[in-house]
Every structure is written in structure tokens, then in C-alpha cells.
Write a protein that holds these residues in place. Structure first.
Motif, PDB file in Angstrom:
ATOM      1  N   PRO A  29      36.769  61.861  41.139  1.00 39.75           N
ATOM      2  CA  PRO A  29      37.542  61.168  42.171  1.00 39.75           C
ATOM      3  C   PRO A  29      39.028  61.274  41.849  1.00 39.75           C
ATOM      4  O   PRO A  29      39.428  61.065  40.704  1.00 39.75           O
ATOM      5  N   GLU A  49      39.381  57.419  45.500  1.00 42.99           N
ATOM      6  CA  GLU A  49      39.037  55.998  45.444  1.00 42.99           C
ATOM      7  C   GLU A  49      39.563  55.262  46.681  1.00 42.99           C
ATOM      8  O   GLU A  49      40.717  55.405  47.045  1.00 42.99           O
ATOM      9  N   VAL A  91      42.788  60.208  43.769  1.00 40.40           N
ATOM     10  CA  VAL A  91      43.559  59.715  44.908  1.00 40.40           C
ATOM     11  C   VAL A  91      44.389  60.858  45.479  1.00 40.40           C
ATOM     12  O   VAL A  91      45.003  61.622  44.731  1.00 40.40           O
ATOM     13  N   GLN A 137      33.694  56.830  46.641  1.00 40.74           N
ATOM     14  CA  GLN A 137      34.066  55.919  45.555  1.00 40.74           C
ATOM     15  C   GLN A 137      34.823  54.701  46.066  1.00 40.74           C
ATOM     16  O   GLN A 137      35.830  54.826  46.748  1.00 40.74           O
ATOM     17  N   ALA A 145      38.720  66.567  36.692  1.00 42.25           N
ATOM     18  CA  ALA A 145      39.767  66.084  37.600  1.00 42.25           C
ATOM     19  C   ALA A 145      40.929  67.082  37.587  1.00 42.25           C
ATOM     20  O   ALA A 145      41.009  67.966  38.444  1.00 42.25           O
ATOM     21  N   ARG A 146      41.806  66.976  36.591  1.00 45.32           N
ATOM     22  CA  ARG A 146      43.037  67.776  36.650  1.00 45.32           C
ATOM     23  C   ARG A 146      42.797  69.277  36.659  1.00 45.32           C
ATOM     24  O   ARG A 146      43.492  70.013  37.369  1.00 45.32           O
ATOM     25  N   LYS A 206      31.910  54.584  37.306  1.00 46.21           N
ATOM     26  CA  LYS A 206      32.793  55.399  36.450  1.00 46.21           C
ATOM     27  C   LYS A 206      33.663  54.452  35.634  1.00 46.21           C
ATOM     28  O   LYS A 206      34.282  53.539  36.189  1.00 46.21           O
ATOM     29  N   SER A 257      39.989  67.772  30.753  1.00 47.60           N
ATOM     30  CA  SER A 257      40.758  68.817  31.452  1.00 47.60           C
ATOM     31  C   SER A 257      41.840  69.487  30.617  1.00 47.60           C
ATOM     32  O   SER A 257      42.129  70.669  30.823  1.00 47.60           O
ATOM     33  N   ASN A 287      33.726  62.952  31.184  1.00 46.19           N
ATOM     34  CA  ASN A 287      34.982  63.196  31.897  1.00 46.19           C
ATOM     35  C   ASN A 287      36.154  63.024  30.924  1.00 46.19           C
ATOM     36  O   ASN A 287      36.041  62.347  29.918  1.00 46.19           O
ATOM     37  N   GLY A 288      37.267  63.680  31.258  1.00 46.80           N
ATOM     38  CA  GLY A 288      38.478  63.513  30.451  1.00 46.80           C
ATOM     39  C   GLY A 288      38.866  64.767  29.681  1.00 46.80           C
ATOM     40  O   GLY A 288      39.822  64.760  28.918  1.00 46.80           O
TER      41      GLY A 288
HETATM   42  C1  LIG Z   1      45.839  62.752  40.747  1.00 50.44           C
HETATM   43  C2  LIG Z   1      44.762  61.922  40.111  1.00 50.44           C
HETATM   44  C3  LIG Z   1      44.165  60.926  40.846  1.00 50.44           C
HETATM   45  C4  LIG Z   1      43.133  60.166  40.291  1.00 50.44           C
HETATM   46  N1  LIG Z   1      42.493  59.246  41.070  1.00 50.44           N
HETATM   47  C5  LIG Z   1      41.368  58.621  40.598  1.00 50.44           C
HETATM   48  C6  LIG Z   1      40.550  57.845  41.451  1.00 50.44           C
HETATM   49  O1  LIG Z   1      40.798  57.727  42.655  1.00 50.44           O
HETATM   50  N2  LIG Z   1      39.465  57.236  40.918  1.00 50.44           N
HETATM   51  C7  LIG Z   1      39.135  57.367  39.595  1.00 50.44           C
HETATM   52  O2  LIG Z   1      38.115  56.803  39.172  1.00 50.44           O
HETATM   53  N3  LIG Z   1      39.877  58.131  38.769  1.00 50.44           N
HETATM   54  C8  LIG Z   1      40.961  58.776  39.246  1.00 50.44           C
HETATM   55  N4  LIG Z   1      41.676  59.620  38.431  1.00 50.44           N
HETATM   56  C9  LIG Z   1      41.208  59.841  37.064  1.00 50.44           C
HETATM   57  C10 LIG Z   1      40.291  61.064  37.017  1.00 50.44           C
HETATM   58  O3  LIG Z   1      39.155  60.921  37.823  1.00 50.44           O
HETATM   59  C11 LIG Z   1      39.836  61.371  35.589  1.00 50.44           C
HETATM   60  O4  LIG Z   1      39.132  60.272  35.101  1.00 50.44           O
HETATM   61  C12 LIG Z   1      40.998  61.666  34.637  1.00 50.44           C
HETATM   62  O5  LIG Z   1      41.979  62.483  35.232  1.00 50.44           O
HETATM   63  C13 LIG Z   1      40.484  62.360  33.380  1.00 50.44           C
HETATM   64  O6  LIG Z   1      39.770  63.548  33.714  1.00 50.44           O
HETATM   65  P1  LIG Z   1      40.397  65.022  33.511  1.00 50.44           P
HETATM   66  O7  LIG Z   1      40.714  65.162  32.076  1.00 50.44           O
HETATM   67  O8  LIG Z   1      39.352  65.957  33.984  1.00 50.44           O
HETATM   68  O9  LIG Z   1      41.667  65.063  34.328  1.00 50.44           O
HETATM   69  C14 LIG Z   1      42.735  60.378  38.948  1.00 50.44           C
HETATM   70  C15 LIG Z   1      43.357  61.374  38.215  1.00 50.44           C
HETATM   71  C16 LIG Z   1      44.343  62.150  38.780  1.00 50.44           C
HETATM   72  C17 LIG Z   1      44.973  63.253  37.975  1.00 50.44           C
END
Ligand SMILES: Cc1cc2nc3c(=O)[nH]c(=O)nc-3n(C[C@H](O)[C@H](O)[C@H](O)COP(=O)(O)O)c2cc1C
Length: 438
Positions: free
Chosen positions: A16, A41, A18, A85, A204-205, A118, A180, A177-178
């Protein structure tokens, strides 16, 4: 929340995000191989202010606020893979276990779809484990764990070891997760999977920067990804602001190049499309949409304003059986363009809703060698009560009855038919002229 068919094991998932997790990015990620895609979200009370709307023009279901802004847009194609979400802002709920239990239990008991959760890490492994056991006891289908604590920043190392320990200790699927910062290829995704001991991982990223990270065959150049993204943004009429934001993230390392500067200067979807040679695509889609809008307006006007006419049509329909729709329809060849014949329109429609072609059955009247066809669709039969001079003409007449029936009744049909209509109603102006009771 997601559809019942979702499987949270062995999945690679779009996290997820935003503003990023809108429909075009979700569709793109699915194209590249993501198994599950989370939307951005959204807050429950915002959804409560929305009206669910079937968008016939785009083939989508929209949740629209009073001011007309679309809060959530989805479509049939992602129906079995999208997760909605609902958020509680930041990681605030980590310190409110009773509230978490209450929310999750209420959702699990009242929602027919599987519920997932999550979380971030709690201060210690023991506390995180305790929290995960609580989540598990509420009956959720899976828990996604971002391996950082509340105060840790995205640049800090992800605690893959803690995720691993939790995945080992609880029985529902844990989605890692986390990772990236260390993921820029499919091999990295697999390494993250094995380091965390989870069968499913959530990106995510790395997906935000290049959604082709989901491809098993290797990552694609950003310009290819941007073009593919733009196609969906145009198809689903994504706002210029949201599209620009998403493309900005894809371009992130190239923002200081001349392309980046040109991109920053764009002021409309047309400007953006031009930068990636997509202005022709935007023009074509816009024109087709206008044409379809006119067609739909005609259909609705015909059914609303001329209710008498509709009654006449219904009466004229020799419809003694609910499952057999008949109208006095004659196929007039000159009323249709070569590439928009009724059977073609019906076929295109079926294709767009991912359904097989509807079968036709034709009978011949021996006395004068005239033909009458019936087309079967979703358990209903459609035919003209008139005989036609050839098998082909009879089939076109049956297709017209089918299209006419579905189109005219669009505002009153069941939700299942709504979905079908919303996903593929491509009826050209020409065909509307021709679909006349004769
Ligand atoms: C631009 C952006 C928006 C995010 N929005 C949400 C969100 O809406 N809901 C959520 O649970 N986490 C959100 N996150 C967190 C990510 O889902 C994820 O937990 C976090 O970036 C770590 O994962 P990654 O290492 O793959 O980036 C957001 C992260 C980013 C970079």
C-alpha cells in the motif's frame, strides 16, 4: 480486505502506498507479475462519505465524494487481486492492542472477504511476537510486517531477522516488507524472501521506482515503464496531478536531466503524453470516449425520457419467457460500419469482460429458406422475432437484440450485469442508430 480467492502464500505483492497505489499503478504491477496489489491507505470515514458508482464510460466502479472527486476506483480486471487498505495513520495502533483486537474482530466477523493486517515492529521481539499472536487470534488471513520500528526511518536497515523469527513462530502467512533499499532485481526479491523466511514479500519503494521489478524476466528501462503507466493513466482517466506524482517517482534519479526538467514543466496530461510520444494515444482514447459518452447518453435518454417507448419495446418483445428476450429487429447493413457490425460489437464486449464469445444457434425455415438466430449470453437467449434473408443477417439481428436489451436496461439491471456493462460497453453511435425496433 480482498476477494475470497486471494492466496497470501507464495505471493509477490505491491505494498500500500498513498498516492502511488491508484488504479494505473496497480494494473501495471499486475501486468508485470505482481500477484496481489494493495490500494493506497484510505480512512474509513472518508469512504463512508462516498457513493458507489458504476462508471460505464471507463468500465470501472468508482467511490465518489459529494464534490465529485474519486476516492477509490477499481475495475473487474483486478477484482481477484486487489486489496483495499483502511488505515489508522502511522503506527499509532501498535500501542493500543485492545482497540486492534476490537477492530480486527469486528471486521473478520462482518466482512465476507479475508481480512489482513499490516504492522511495523514493536520495540522488542517479544512485544512484536505478542502483538502478532493477538492479530492471529482475531482470525485474520495474513499479517504483513514492515521490519522497522516506529521511530526508524526508511534508510535504516530492515530487521529481516525479526521478521524471520515471527514467521517461524506464528501459523498464518507472514508477508515480509521493508526490503526495498536492497532490492533492484528479481534475484534480490528472492533473497529477501529467503532471508526473512517468508513465502510472500511485499514491495513498496522498489515498485514505486520501477514496477517492472515484478517481472521474472528482468527489469525494464524507465521510459518503457512510464509509457506503459501512461497508457493505463489515460485508459482510466487518472488525474493529471496523480499521474504526474507517480511518474515523478519513476523518474526519480532522472529528475535532474533535461527530460526531468521538461517533465517538471508539464501542465497537463497532454504535455506529459507528448514527452513520451503518447499524444496520439491520448487523442484517440479521448475521441473514442466522447463518442461512447454520446452513445450512452442516447441510450439513457431513450430509456428515461421515452418510458412509453420502452414499454412499447417491451410489449413488442415476444418475451413470454424471462430467459428469452425477443424483439422485432431487422438488421440493416447500411446502418453499420464494416468494422462495427453488431456481432463484432458483441464479441468485443465479451472480450473486454474476459468472457468467451457468445454462441449463436440458427434455424432455417424450409418453406422460404429464411433464417432466425438466437444468441446465448449469461443464461439468457436473445433473438429477433423476424426472419432474415441469410444466416449472417439473422445472427446480426440477434446480436442487436442482445446489445439493445443490455444497453436500454443498463440503469436497472442487477449488480452482476452492471459489472458486465461497466467493463465493456463499446457501442458506437452508428450502432445506436441502427438498433431500432422496426
Ligand atoms: C510513497 C509511500 C506511501 C506509503 N503509503 C503507505 C500506506 O498507504 N499504507 C501503508 O501501510 N504503508 C505505506 N507506506 C509504507 C510501505 O507500504 C512500506 O511499508 C515501506 O515503504 C517499506 O517497504 P519498502 O522497503 O518496500 O519500501 C508508504 C510508503 C511509501 C514510500
Amino acid at each position: 480486505m480482498s476477494n475470497n480467492t486471494l492466496n497470501y502464500r507464495n505471493a509477490v505483492i505491491l505494498a500500500p502506498m498513498v498516492r502511488i497505489g491508484t488504479l494505473p499503478m496497480r494494473m501495471l504491477s499486475l501486468d508485470y507479475g505482481a500477484d496481489i496489489v494493495y490500494g493506497e491507505e484510505l480512512i474509513d470515514h472518508k469512504m463512508l462519505q462516498c457513493t458507489r458508482t458504476v462508471n460505464e464510460l471507463l468500465g470501472t466502479i468508482d467511490f465518489v465524494q459529494e464534490d465529485g472527486s474519486v476516492v477509490f476506483r477499481t475495475c473487474e480486471k483486478e477484482a481477484n487481486q486487489v486489496v483495499f487498505q483502511m488505515g489508522g495513520m502511522g503506527a499509532a495502533l501498535l500501542s493500543q492492542p485492545d482497540k486492534v483486537r476490537q477492530i480486527l474482530t469486528t471486521l473478520v466477523e462482518n466482512v465476507r472477504k479475508p481480512v489482513t493486517c499490516k504492522i511495523r515492529l514493536c520495540p522488542t521481539l517479544e512485544e512484536t511476537l505478542h502483538f502478532c499472536h493477538l492479530v492471529e487470534s482475531c482470525g485474520v488471513a495474513a499479517v504483513a510486517i514492515h521490519g522497522r520500528r516506529k521511530e526508524e526511518r526508511p534508510r535504516h536497515a530492515n530487521h529481516n531477522d525479526i521478521i524471520r523469527e515471527i514467521a517461524h513462530q506464528i501459523s498464518i502467512p507472514v508477508i515480509a516488507n521493508g526490503g526495498s533499499m536492497d532490492i533492484s532485481s528479481n534475484a534480490d526479491v528472492e533473497r529477501f524472501r529467503s532471508e526473512t523466511g517468508c513465502s510472500s514479500v511485499m514491495l513498496a519503494r522498489s515498485a514505486q521506482w520501477n514496477a517492472s521489478i515484478f517481472r521474472k524476466d528482468g527489469i525494464l528501462p524507465t521510459n518503457d515503464v512510464i509509457r506503459a503507466y501512461l497508457k493505463y493513466a489515460v485508459d482510466y482517466d487518472n488525474t493529471y496531478e496523480n499521474s504526474k506524482y507517480c511518474i515523478q517517482q519513476i523518474l526519480h534519479e532522472q529528475l535532474q536531466t533535461s527530460l526531468g526538467f521538461s517533465f517538471k514543466a508539464t501542465k497537463s496530461m497532454a504535455d506529459i503524453c507528448q514527452l513520451w510520444d503518447m499524444e496520439g494515444y491520448l487523442r484517440d482514447v479521448t475521441a473514442a470516449r466522447k463518442q461512447m459518452e454520446t452513445s450512452l447518453k442516447r441510450l439513457h435518454a431513450a430509456s428515461e425520457a421515452d418510458d412509453g417507448g420502452r414499454k412499447h419495446l417491451k410489449a413488442a418483445a415476444d418475451d413470454d419467457n424471462d430467459n428469452h428476450v425477443q424483439m422485432r429487429v431487422k438488421f440493416v447493413r447500411s446502418d453499420f460500419r464494416e468494422d462495427k457490425l453488431p456481432k463484432t460489437l458483441l464479441l468485443e464486449w465479451r472480450r473486454r469482460v474476459r468472457q468467451p464469445p457468445a454462441p449463436f444457434h440458427t434455424e432455417e425455415r424450409p418453406s422460404d429458406r429464411q433464417f432466425r438466430s438466437t444468441v446465448e449470453l449469461d443464461g439468457k437467449k436473445y433473438s429477433s422475432s423476424l426472419w432474415a434473408k441469410s444466416k449472417k443477417y439473422a445472427e446480426h439481428a440477434a446480436a442487436i437484440v442482445c446489445l439493445r436489451h443490455l444497453g436500454v436496461l443498463s440503469e436497472t439491471v442487477s449488480s452482476e450485469q452492471d459489472t458486465v456493462e461497466s467493463n465493456g460497453c463499446v457501442i458506437s453511435t452508428e450502432s445506436c442508430h441502427a438498433i431500432e425496433d422496426v
